[in-house]
Scaffold this active site. Sequence first.
Site, PDB file in Angstrom:
ATOM      1  N   ARG A 148       2.447  -3.768  -3.782  1.00  0.00           N
ATOM      2  CA  ARG A 148       1.597  -4.865  -3.337  1.00  0.00           C
ATOM      3  C   ARG A 148       1.946  -6.087  -4.193  1.00  0.00           C
ATOM      4  NH1 ARG A 148      -2.170  -0.460  -3.769  1.00  0.00           N
ATOM      5  NH2 ARG A 148      -3.096   0.111  -1.754  1.00  0.00           N
ATOM      6  N   LYS A 172      -5.341  -0.977  -6.171  1.00  0.00           N
ATOM      7  CA  LYS A 172      -6.739  -1.252  -5.845  1.00  0.00           C
ATOM      8  C   LYS A 172      -7.666  -0.316  -6.605  1.00  0.00           C
ATOM      9  CE  LYS A 172      -5.896  -3.154  -1.219  1.00  0.00           C
ATOM     10  NZ  LYS A 172      -6.194  -3.038   0.228  1.00  0.00           N
ATOM     11  N   HIS A 241       4.147  -9.062   1.617  1.00  0.00           N
ATOM     12  CA  HIS A 241       3.603  -7.911   2.325  1.00  0.00           C
ATOM     13  C   HIS A 241       4.610  -7.355   3.325  1.00  0.00           C
ATOM     14  CE1 HIS A 241       0.505  -5.172   3.546  1.00  0.00           C
ATOM     15  NE2 HIS A 241       0.577  -5.569   4.801  1.00  0.00           N
ATOM     16  N   ARG A 244       6.789  -4.875   1.546  1.00  0.00           N
ATOM     17  CA  ARG A 244       6.076  -3.600   1.357  1.00  0.00           C
ATOM     18  C   ARG A 244       6.025  -2.824   2.668  1.00  0.00           C
ATOM     19  NH1 ARG A 244       1.831  -0.730  -1.361  1.00  0.00           N
ATOM     20  NH2 ARG A 244      -0.010  -0.335  -0.066  1.00  0.00           N
ATOM     21  N   HIS A 267      -2.231   4.687  -0.885  1.00  0.00           N
ATOM     22  CA  HIS A 267      -3.307   4.705   0.102  1.00  0.00           C
ATOM     23  C   HIS A 267      -4.233   5.890  -0.162  1.00  0.00           C
ATOM     24  CE1 HIS A 267      -0.833   2.304   3.289  1.00  0.00           C
ATOM     25  NE2 HIS A 267      -1.445   1.524   2.429  1.00  0.00           N
ATOM     26  N   TYR A 276      -0.460   1.594   9.205  1.00  0.00           N
ATOM     27  CA  TYR A 276       0.436   0.703   8.474  1.00  0.00           C
ATOM     28  C   TYR A 276       1.873   0.826   8.947  1.00  0.00           C
ATOM     29  CZ  TYR A 276       1.637  -1.842   4.148  1.00  0.00           C
ATOM     30  OH  TYR A 276       2.037  -2.766   3.234  1.00  0.00           O
TER      31      TYR A 276
END
Length: 299
Positions: A148, A172, A241, A244, A267, A276
């Site tokens: 990311r 995250k 992005h 990625r 994820h 995705y």
Amino acid sequence: MSSLQPLIKSYLNHLASQRGLSPITIKNYQRNLAEFSAMLEDKKISSWTELDSQTVRLMVKQLHQKGIKARSIATKLSALRSFLEHLVQFEVITHNPAKGISAPKLDKPLPKNISVDEIFQLLDIDEDDPLSVRDQCMMELMYSSGLRLSELVGINLIDIKLSEKEVMVTGKGSKQRLLPITDRAVQTIKQWLKIRPDFCQPGETALFVSKQKNRISERNVQARMEQWGLKQALPSHLNPHKLRHSFATHMLESSGNLRAVQSLLGHADLATTQVYTHLDFQHLTQVYDQAHPRAKRKK
């Protein structure tokens, strides 16, 4: 006699005379409300006073099942909600049954991935000025490990283990994961580390720094990658992005290992990886049948 149409006509006249809306806008209201009234008549509902929230939800579901896009359903529902609010104001009905009811979630368009050939085209940078070396290193590392943007700019010197070809990133929820990096990424990192001291103050921990001699910002990375996309003549706009996303797509196409790609991307939910990477359910079934000991089908 049905009282659905007369009240719609009265409302449309109100929009024209009192609110001064354009004929095109009024035509859109008319079309959307006519669609709802037709569904109500099919349900043997002949008066707006008979409409309740459950019926509104059923009509929204019916539109969705017909394949109408979420954005169009939201527009139709907005027209119905405004019309019913008008009926409340004029005391035709006591409350607005469409209030608080939402359309299906809008689909988020996924970025188009870059082909493998276009990746090679992008990263084939034959320039030795310091900023070009840094930018090539950033793009190599991002595509190498599917990072990311926030993970890329957050990397510190201590997070890189060149001898093991590994990088520790913080994703995250402050969750860390250890990722492999390619030989090419290791090579460009070494090239960048040789000139990095000229771009930072002593004691700076960030791997990637800017001309301001501090950690590079996400906006700066975005701007630099956009410039490189144009300079390397990519057919579409380049952003972090997209690198990625391309990493995920290429890894999945090569390996077919959905769980491994999920782990690499960080994820928490497998469904996120599925969406995705543009996977359809048929492909998921094939992976599942091949991998699960109890799912393998007898031939």
